[in-house]
Scaffold this motif. Structure first.
Motif, short mmCIF file in Angstrom:
data_model
loop_
_atom_site.label_atom_id
_atom_site.label_comp_id
_atom_site.label_asym_id
_atom_site.label_seq_id
_atom_site.Cartn_x
_atom_site.Cartn_y
_atom_site.Cartn_z
N GLU A 269 -62.13 96.97 23.96
CA GLU A 269 -63.26 97.76 23.03
C GLU A 269 -64.32 98.08 24.25
O GLU A 269 -64.39 97.26 24.93
CB GLU A 269 -63.85 97.15 22.14
N PRO A 270 -65.50 98.34 24.07
CA PRO A 270 -66.62 98.76 24.61
C PRO A 270 -66.45 97.33 25.39
O PRO A 270 -66.97 97.18 27.16
CB PRO A 270 -67.43 99.40 24.31
N SER A 271 -67.53 96.70 25.29
CA SER A 271 -68.25 95.50 25.93
C SER A 271 -66.68 94.49 26.73
O SER A 271 -67.64 94.01 26.68
CB SER A 271 -68.82 94.85 24.77
N GLY A 272 -65.62 94.15 25.41
CA GLY A 272 -64.82 93.60 25.66
C GLY A 272 -64.98 92.41 25.19
O GLY A 272 -64.37 91.25 25.37
N TYR A 273 -66.00 91.94 23.87
CA TYR A 273 -66.22 90.78 23.43
C TYR A 273 -65.27 90.09 23.30
O TYR A 273 -64.62 89.28 23.07
CB TYR A 273 -67.57 90.59 22.78
N TRP A 274 -64.73 90.76 22.21
CA TRP A 274 -63.42 90.56 21.40
C TRP A 274 -62.31 90.32 22.07
O TRP A 274 -61.65 88.62 22.07
CB TRP A 274 -62.65 91.78 20.16
N SER A 275 -62.12 90.86 23.03
CA SER A 275 -61.22 90.51 23.82
C SER A 275 -61.34 89.07 24.74
O SER A 275 -60.35 88.05 24.93
CB SER A 275 -60.79 91.62 24.99
N TYR A 276 -62.41 89.01 25.35
CA TYR A 276 -62.86 87.28 25.86
C TYR A 276 -62.90 86.95 24.36
O TYR A 276 -62.20 85.42 25.45
CB TYR A 276 -64.51 87.35 25.95
N SER A 277 -63.20 87.01 23.37
CA SER A 277 -62.81 85.36 22.38
C SER A 277 -61.18 85.43 22.30
O SER A 277 -61.19 83.92 22.09
CB SER A 277 -63.53 86.16 20.87
N ILE A 278 -60.76 86.54 22.31
CA ILE A 278 -58.86 85.89 22.28
C ILE A 278 -58.16 85.45 23.73
O ILE A 278 -57.57 84.67 23.33
CB ILE A 278 -58.41 87.76 22.29
N TYR A 279 -59.08 85.46 24.59
CA TYR A 279 -58.70 84.88 26.51
C TYR A 279 -59.57 84.12 26.12
O TYR A 279 -57.92 82.19 25.81
CB TYR A 279 -59.62 85.41 27.18
N ARG A 280 -60.24 83.48 25.15
CA ARG A 280 -60.40 81.90 25.32
C ARG A 280 -60.02 81.26 23.85
O ARG A 280 -59.62 79.68 24.48
CB ARG A 280 -62.75 82.16 24.49
N ALA A 281 -59.66 82.24 22.76
CA ALA A 281 -58.85 80.93 22.04
C ALA A 281 -57.24 80.78 22.59
O ALA A 281 -56.97 79.39 22.91
CB ALA A 281 -58.53 81.61 20.60
N GLU A 282 -57.28 81.83 23.19
CA GLU A 282 -55.24 81.80 23.61
C GLU A 282 -55.72 80.17 24.95
O GLU A 282 -55.03 79.30 25.10
CB GLU A 282 -55.24 82.77 24.79
N ARG A 283 -56.75 80.18 26.42
CA ARG A 283 -57.38 79.42 27.04
C ARG A 283 -57.15 77.64 26.29
O ARG A 283 -56.46 76.40 26.22
CB ARG A 283 -58.20 79.57 28.02
N GLU A 284 -57.86 77.91 25.30
CA GLU A 284 -57.77 76.50 24.78
C GLU A 284 -56.96 75.93 23.57
O GLU A 284 -56.22 74.58 23.86
CB GLU A 284 -59.23 76.69 23.84
N ASN A 285 -56.15 77.12 22.65
CA ASN A 285 -54.88 76.45 22.88
C ASN A 285 -53.43 75.69 23.86
O ASN A 285 -53.24 74.82 23.09
CB ASN A 285 -54.29 78.15 22.26
N LYS A 286 -53.89 77.09 24.45
CA LYS A 286 -53.08 76.06 25.99
C LYS A 286 -53.10 74.79 26.44
O LYS A 286 -52.52 74.21 26.50
CB LYS A 286 -52.71 76.89 27.04
N THR A 287 -55.08 74.74 26.30
CA THR A 287 -54.86 73.69 27.05
C THR A 287 -54.75 71.86 25.66
O THR A 287 -54.73 71.13 25.95
CB THR A 287 -56.45 73.28 26.83
N LEU A 288 -55.07 72.61 24.99
CA LEU A 288 -54.78 71.62 23.61
C LEU A 288 -53.22 71.38 23.83
O LEU A 288 -52.67 70.38 23.28
CB LEU A 288 -54.94 72.19 22.27
N LYS A 289 -52.30 72.19 23.88
CA LYS A 289 -50.55 72.37 23.93
C LYS A 289 -50.30 71.10 25.06
O LYS A 289 -49.76 70.41 24.47
CB LYS A 289 -50.19 73.34 24.07
#
Length: 176
Positions: free
Chosen positions: A59-79
């Motif tokens: 998407e134009p700003s990349g904000y939603w991609s960033y939100s997905i990356y962030r959630a995936e990183r937090e998920n990986k860290t929690l695992k």
């Protein structure tokens, strides 16, 4: 700014994301340094996620991609943290001479519970035996007192005096 990015409502976070990506990271010199420069490595990872999302061309700003990356990183860290906790052997210091692992402590607690139940059963049985002994002693005492009464002079005289009335009563009851 990064904390605000994760706590603001989406409309304001989108504006902040665009400002950080297009202007402020460059103006603040954040792009000029490597990971070792930053004290908070998590924030540096957030910065990298923002840059990666902007490069993806979604998407134009990349904000939603960033939100997905962030959630995936937090998920990986929690695992990873969960895996560390599962694999860690916890030990407990019981006394100066005894340290147990979690499994050993659980086994010891189970053994103690079993022994407590056995002791409670023994105590219950002992109480029943004590009650039976107490009842036996009370019965023996009652028999002793009855024997003393029957041996007494007044009982024997009363028995002799009431012999005839008792015979008459027995005769009348038999007729009825």
């Amino acid at each position: 700014c990064l904390w605000n990015l994760t706590t603001l409502p989406h409309e304001q976070a989108l504006l902040l994301f665009d400002k950080l990506k297009t202007e402020w990271f460059t103006e603040l010199g954040i792009k000029d340094h490597g990971k070792d420069y930053y004290k908070n490595k998590t924030e540096y990872d957030q910065f990298l996620d923002i840059l990666k999302a902007a490069e993806d061309g979604g998407e134009p700003s990349g904000y939603w991609s960033y939100s997905i990356y962030r959630a995936e990183r937090e998920n990986k860290t929690l695992k990873e943290e969960i895996q560390k906790l599962k694999s860690a052997k916890k030990t407990f210091k019981i006394s100066e001479k005894e340290t147990l692992t979690e499994e050993q402590l659980i086994e010891k607690l189970k053994w103690n519970r079993k022994k407590r139940e056995e002791l409670e059963h023994i105590i219950k049985d002992n109480k029943a035996v004590q009650m039976a002994e107490s009842e036996h002693e009370a019965l023996n005492e009652a028999n002793r007192q009855l024997s003393e009464i029957r041996k007494s002079f007044s009982f024997r005289i009363g028995l002799a005096i009431t012999w005839l009335p008792r015979k008459i009563r027995g005769f009348i009851v038999d007729k009825i």
